[in-house]
Scaffold this active site. Structure first.
Site, mmCIF file in Angstrom:
data_model
loop_
_atom_site.group_PDB
_atom_site.id
_atom_site.type_symbol
_atom_site.label_atom_id
_atom_site.label_comp_id
_atom_site.label_asym_id
_atom_site.label_seq_id
_atom_site.Cartn_x
_atom_site.Cartn_y
_atom_site.Cartn_z
ATOM 1 N N ASP A 264 -4.047 13.781 14.191
ATOM 2 C CA ASP A 264 -4.864 13.156 13.153
ATOM 3 C C ASP A 264 -5.043 11.650 13.312
ATOM 4 O O ASP A 264 -5.437 10.964 12.366
ATOM 5 C CB ASP A 264 -4.269 13.452 11.773
ATOM 6 C CG ASP A 264 -2.878 12.865 11.591
ATOM 7 O OD1 ASP A 264 -2.257 12.462 12.600
ATOM 8 O OD2 ASP A 264 -2.408 12.817 10.442
ATOM 9 N N GLU A 265 -4.794 11.130 14.500
ATOM 10 C CA GLU A 265 -5.037 9.697 14.704
ATOM 11 C C GLU A 265 -5.271 9.393 16.177
ATOM 12 O O GLU A 265 -4.831 10.126 17.062
ATOM 13 C CB GLU A 265 -3.875 8.861 14.165
ATOM 14 C CG GLU A 265 -2.550 9.098 14.867
ATOM 15 C CD GLU A 265 -1.437 8.197 14.347
ATOM 16 O OE1 GLU A 265 -1.686 6.974 14.174
ATOM 17 O OE2 GLU A 265 -0.335 8.700 14.126
ATOM 18 N N ASP B 162 -7.211 6.776 11.477
ATOM 19 C CA ASP B 162 -6.090 7.523 10.911
ATOM 20 C C ASP B 162 -6.618 8.397 9.776
ATOM 21 O O ASP B 162 -7.123 7.885 8.774
ATOM 22 C CB ASP B 162 -5.034 6.548 10.383
ATOM 23 C CG ASP B 162 -3.724 7.246 10.041
ATOM 24 O OD1 ASP B 162 -3.628 8.464 10.257
ATOM 25 O OD2 ASP B 162 -2.798 6.558 9.568
#
Length: 415
Positions: A108-109, A12
């Site tokens: 983003d993860e 993350d």
């Protein structure tokens, strides 16, 4: 895959948008930075903020005026999705160099299955974290667990730059005392439903009667109970990102309206957003769906199947406005939505629509034609203030939304 216990990572990125902006402008390092939609307007909202801003109370989805009140020195930047996508591609390329068992779940993860990695998983997590920090100057947190749920939960436990291991034997102590609304996968409405039957903590959920949970939440009730007990059999699926059947955008209006000029202006914005996403994904669809939500929250969905595939705003707009004319009751509208369904890649439908025909159709169909036809129905001034250039700017400003974030998911495989 072997039969040994699974080892799942959840990576993350920390304050991703703001962190990317700092890498492009090192002068921002250590300062309170926020990325916000419509930063020039008082009504804008915070998309993300740096940890320096968060220490002052700035939070995601907070109105910009409120954030400025809490942190007058806040540096507010507009979203730059091309910049964030570029950084995301590099991140997932680094992960893919380690294993092909990578499942991006947003810009983003993502998850990694490193069960078959030969070596210490904690050292591997440290290597990944250091590589991303040194090569890209971006911080991340990594959760490690025997399944996706525990890995995701672990990554939230220490930020920024955390590496956390969460084992099944630890959940009774670490998770069960927490409010059920803090559990990954439970939103506000689900938490309210669980509270209504006195399931207040994650521990209550873990020990709740499965029949009662099924009555309340359907099959998801049992799934959530299993997760509360640390059970999650879902696999890391590298192909999950490419599995989609529709692309759409919706918007809740600032105030309920029956003003057709306002409604049609929003239709143009929504179809422009949908077109941009279709083109980015190199896909077309042949079913157009209109969503209307009235002031009393009653929702109506109406769709039309086309004779051929399309991804142009001109064609989509004509269908949407026809559906609206046919099905609108005249009552004030609260929400509008436009969705293109029955999606296929352009390469898959070459027999039905040759590339030559596809390119020629785009050249021949101009937005002015649509505007002219609609103006005959709704007056010459309906689209008076809407220019293609303006619409393009509005599209760019809207593209930071969650629906847009999903479109990047296969990009890193192409780089």
């Amino acid at each position: 895959m072997t039969n040994k216990a699974r080892i799942i990572f959840h990576l993350d990125m920390n304050s991703f948008y703001a962190s990317v902006e700092v890498t492009y402008n090192p002068k921002l390092k250590g300062k309170p930075v926020a990325v916000a939609g419509n930063p020039q307007e008082r009504k804008g909202i915070i998309v993300t903020s740096s940890y320096e801003a968060r220490k002052k109370g700035v939070k995601t989805t907070m109105p910009l005026w409120q954030a400025k009140k809490l942190c007058p020195e806040l540096i507010v930047l507009p979203p730059n999705m091309e910049r964030y996508r570029h950084a995301s591609n590099k991140i997932f390329s680094l992960l893919h160099d380690i294993t092909d068992q990578v499942e991006p779940i947003s810009i983003d993860e993502g998850f990694m299955d490193v069960t078959d990695y030969e070596g210490d998983p904690i050292q591997l997590a440290e290597r990944i974290q250091n590589d991303i920090l040194k090569k890209l100057d971006l911080p991340c947190s990594i959760g490690i667990g025997p399944n996706k749920f525990l890995a995701k939960t672990a990554s939230d436990m220490k930020k920024p730059l955390g590496i956390t291991v969460l084992r099944i034997r630890e959940i009774e102590e670490l998770l069960w005392p927490l409010d059920v609304g803090e559990m990954y996968g439970i939103g506000k409405k689900t938490a309210e439903k669980l509270h209504s039957i006195d399931v207040l903590t994650i521990g209550d959920l873990a020990n709740a009667d499965v029949y009662n949970l099924r009555q309340l939440l359907g099959i998801n009730g049992e799934r959530l109970k299993n997760r509360a007990n640390g059970i999650d059999k879902s696999k890391v699926d590298p192909d999950a990102a490419s599995e989609f059947q529709s692309i759409g955008n919706s918007r809740t209006l600032k105030e309920d309206t029956d003003d057709e000029t306002v409604i049609y202006q929003w239709f143009l914005k929504l179809v422009s957003l949908v077109e941009a996403r279709l083109i980015r994904r190199e896909v077309m669809g042949r079913t157009i769906q209109l969503t209307l939500r009235y002031a009393d929250r009653r929702t109506v969905n109406r769709s039309r199947r086309l004779t051929q595939y399309t991804n142009t705003k001109e064609e989509i707009l004509l269908v949407v406005t026809d559906l609206f004319d046919e099905h609108w009751s005249g009552e004030p509208i609260r929400l509008l939505g436009v969705t293109v369904q029955d999606i296929l890649y352009i390469s898959e439908i070459h027999e039905q629509l040759s590339l030559f025909t596809y390119e020629e159709s785009i050249k021949q169909k101009k937005l002015e034609t649509t505007v002219a036809e609609l103006s005959k129905k709704y007056g010459k001034d309906t689209f008076k203030n809407i220019k293609n250039e303006q619409a393009s700017k509005e599209v760019k400003s809207e593209l930071f939304k969650t629906s847009f974030q999903k479109d990047f998911l296969n990009d890193y495989k192409k780089t």
